[in-house]
Design a protein around this motif. Sequence first.
Motif, PDB file in Angstrom:
ATOM      1  N   SER A  92      -1.515  12.062   4.700  1.00  0.00           N
ATOM      2  CA  SER A  92      -1.911  11.357   5.786  1.00  0.00           C
ATOM      3  C   SER A  92      -2.941   9.985   5.688  1.00  0.00           C
ATOM      4  N   VAL A  93      -3.682  10.309   4.741  1.00  0.00           N
ATOM      5  CA  VAL A  93      -4.488   9.341   4.395  1.00  0.00           C
ATOM      6  C   VAL A  93      -3.903   7.982   3.554  1.00  0.00           C
ATOM      7  N   GLN A  94      -3.205   8.904   2.429  1.00  0.00           N
ATOM      8  CA  GLN A  94      -2.395   7.576   1.285  1.00  0.00           C
ATOM      9  C   GLN A  94      -1.546   6.836   2.340  1.00  0.00           C
ATOM     10  N   LEU A  95      -0.732   7.365   3.123  1.00  0.00           N
ATOM     11  CA  LEU A  95       0.161   6.756   3.811  1.00  0.00           C
ATOM     12  C   LEU A  95      -0.184   5.797   4.947  1.00  0.00           C
ATOM     13  N   GLN A  96      -1.333   6.191   5.307  1.00  0.00           N
ATOM     14  CA  GLN A  96      -2.074   5.254   6.524  1.00  0.00           C
ATOM     15  C   GLN A  96      -2.129   3.742   5.882  1.00  0.00           C
ATOM     16  N   VAL A  97      -2.562   3.546   4.676  1.00  0.00           N
ATOM     17  CA  VAL A  97      -2.806   2.484   4.071  1.00  0.00           C
ATOM     18  C   VAL A  97      -1.734   1.534   4.120  1.00  0.00           C
ATOM     19  N   ILE A  98      -0.355   2.053   3.624  1.00  0.00           N
ATOM     20  CA  ILE A  98       0.723   1.387   3.706  1.00  0.00           C
ATOM     21  C   ILE A  98       1.241   1.152   5.145  1.00  0.00           C
ATOM     22  N   LEU A 143       6.266   6.514  -1.448  1.00  0.00           N
ATOM     23  CA  LEU A 143       5.080   7.288  -1.511  1.00  0.00           C
ATOM     24  C   LEU A 143       5.409   8.584  -0.803  1.00  0.00           C
ATOM     25  N   GLN A 144       5.918   8.529   0.244  1.00  0.00           N
ATOM     26  CA  GLN A 144       6.171   9.741   1.175  1.00  0.00           C
ATOM     27  C   GLN A 144       6.943  10.755   0.504  1.00  0.00           C
ATOM     28  N   SER A 145       7.875  10.308  -0.254  1.00  0.00           N
ATOM     29  CA  SER A 145       8.919  11.412  -1.193  1.00  0.00           C
ATOM     30  C   SER A 145       7.966  12.084  -2.228  1.00  0.00           C
ATOM     31  N   SER A 146       7.186  11.153  -3.018  1.00  0.00           N
ATOM     32  CA  SER A 146       6.616  11.306  -4.001  1.00  0.00           C
ATOM     33  C   SER A 146       5.433  12.607  -3.576  1.00  0.00           C
TER      34      SER A 146
END
Length: 297
Positions: A92-98, A143-146
């Motif tokens: 959630s944190v990593q995807l929030q930036v993009i 990124l979501q897939s990774s």
Amino acid sequence: MKLYFLLFAGILFLLSCSRKEQKVDAYGNFETTETTISAQESGLLLAFNVHEGDSLIAGDTVGYIDTLQLYLKKEQLDAQIASLRTQLPDASVQLQVISQELSHAKEEQTRTENLLADNAATPQQRDDMNAQVALLQKKYASLQSSLSIQSRSILSQIKPMEIQIKQINDQIARSIIVNPLKGVVLLKLAEPNEMVTYGKPLYQIGNLSQMILRAYLTGEQLSQVKIGQTVTILTDEPDNKDRQWKGKITWISDESEFTPKQIQTKDERSNLVYAIKISVKNDGTIKIGMPGEVVFR
């Protein structure tokens, strides 16, 4: 006079014996269903509170086997699982930036379209914004897939450990010796501080409140009995008296066998007999191996 009294007593004795021979249809000995309780795990028998003659009920805890190594193994697995869980990505944190970048790019894309409609922007600017939005969408999906693949990989390592913990919990539960049925301990086969292995007999238990008389009939007598039939059982009492019990026939053998040595049938000349089982409610008087006589009518 003395001779007359002895003669009279002898006649009464013979008459009594004659009546008894006429009324008794079968002979046998009492037994009970004996169940052997065995260890369900291997290890040191730390406690075992069982004694011959004890009355037990179903659910009584009577002992336990050492489980220290099982507990240590379980703690080790818990620690490994906790370590692996710290490696799970915070998607959630990593995807929030993009996601924020993509949201801002879409706003710019809309603004550019409006400017182009007013001839305040060029088609090239619109194409650049469209390309930027498309790029950010691909980065988000990638990124979501990774992150998903990384999470599944870690969870696939955790799953077998969780199954191992369930197996250990089952082993720990089975290390506690719980009596499974109501009855009296007939034989103790193990002592505390002994090493036991899986399947080792620990004690034998039997329900002495309901005894079974195994009696034997000749082939000619089979027609006189049926399963469920109520019969009279006689056992010996002091002073040459008999005690009567009510019993129910629960089993009749369909195969003949040679007469057991300890049994006398009604027809002593018969070589082959049929076994039957008669269930008798016991008040504690009847003992295993005690002889009994059967009267059909």
